[in-house]
Design a protein around this motif. Sequence first.
Motif, mmCIF file in Angstrom:
data_model
loop_
_atom_site.group_PDB
_atom_site.id
_atom_site.type_symbol
_atom_site.label_atom_id
_atom_site.label_comp_id
_atom_site.label_asym_id
_atom_site.label_seq_id
_atom_site.Cartn_x
_atom_site.Cartn_y
_atom_site.Cartn_z
ATOM 1 N N LEU A 54 0.610 -1.614 -0.166
ATOM 2 C CA LEU A 54 -0.013 0.012 0.293
ATOM 3 C C LEU A 54 0.859 1.567 -0.134
ATOM 4 O O LEU A 54 2.049 1.042 0.233
ATOM 5 C CB LEU A 54 -0.602 -0.656 0.839
ATOM 6 N N LYS A 55 0.123 2.250 -0.343
ATOM 7 C CA LYS A 55 1.280 3.218 -0.366
ATOM 8 C C LYS A 55 0.986 4.984 -0.322
ATOM 9 O O LYS A 55 -0.452 5.086 -0.060
ATOM 10 C CB LYS A 55 1.068 3.965 -2.297
ATOM 11 N N ILE A 56 1.476 5.537 0.956
ATOM 12 C CA ILE A 56 0.869 6.106 1.451
ATOM 13 C C ILE A 56 1.870 7.621 1.432
ATOM 14 O O ILE A 56 2.804 7.626 1.446
ATOM 15 C CB ILE A 56 0.971 5.914 3.265
ATOM 16 N N PHE A 57 1.202 8.091 0.572
ATOM 17 C CA PHE A 57 1.700 9.714 0.440
ATOM 18 C C PHE A 57 2.156 11.146 1.120
ATOM 19 O O PHE A 57 1.329 11.437 2.001
ATOM 20 C CB PHE A 57 1.038 10.457 -1.094
ATOM 21 N N ILE A 58 2.737 10.877 1.395
ATOM 22 C CA ILE A 58 3.192 12.152 2.641
ATOM 23 C C ILE A 58 3.711 13.845 1.720
ATOM 24 O O ILE A 58 4.752 13.521 1.556
ATOM 25 C CB ILE A 58 4.317 11.953 3.321
ATOM 26 N N VAL A 59 2.137 14.231 2.096
ATOM 27 C CA VAL A 59 2.214 15.239 0.702
ATOM 28 C C VAL A 59 2.169 16.622 1.879
ATOM 29 O O VAL A 59 1.722 17.352 2.377
ATOM 30 C CB VAL A 59 1.030 15.436 0.088
ATOM 31 N N PHE A 60 3.584 17.755 1.463
ATOM 32 C CA PHE A 60 3.741 18.254 2.263
ATOM 33 C C PHE A 60 4.125 19.718 1.595
ATOM 34 O O PHE A 60 4.955 20.041 0.328
ATOM 35 C CB PHE A 60 4.773 18.322 3.794
#
Length: 251
Positions: A54-60
Amino acid sequence: MGKGGGCVPSKKKQPPVSDDPVSTTREAEPIPVNDEGTDDIASTSLEPTISSKLKIFIVFYSMYGHVEGLAKRMKKGVDGVEGVEAFLYRVAETLSGDVLIKMKAPEKDVGIPEITAAELVNADGILFGFPTRYGCMAAQMKAFFDSTGQLWKEQKLAGKPAGFFVSTGTQGGGQETTAWTAITQLTHHGMLFVPVGYTFGAGMFKMDSIRGGSPYGAGVYAGDGTREANETELAFAEHQALDRDIYPHVR
């Protein structure tokens, strides 16, 4: 129907039955095979099972590095979960280089790529991080959300879980409201807001030191820009990244 309950014999004369189980006059007919069933068995037993993480994107967005520090600690937490991997992305800067120099903003980490709105569909869950601007998200992050109109129109992000983490300059500067006012972005996309609540335990009640973060998500106090996140704030961020509701299919 006879007394024995058997079927009435056919009036046609039946050929004699040979004592030999295999006929000597012709080859035995092949046993019918259910092709469809055979294919199912073959595919089940021979083809390897392919499992993707599963891919978790941490966008900041981070001007002085405070939000980025939380983001990197979050990645550490996500990567520690079996079957899940994290990806760091920053949103595009909207200020000119001259303005950033006057604001004494440090250079961006070139190892973290900029994300486009279209790439969000590849994530299974997303953690959005941003500093506050008068109790709301910074304009750079708002501009990014404003660029997701086509995704909104097609509801490509509907059902995806998401959370927030923030940075503020003062203790009353928006640790809660910055995340709270951002929920509208998720709502219009049909996304699922996943708060931290009070799952951080005793760390949520510590009063002996300054600590950012709230039930809405992790946070850091930047002060005048020189204060760095302390270990409690970083641990809070890592804890949020470990929240299984961000990636509900992993238990």
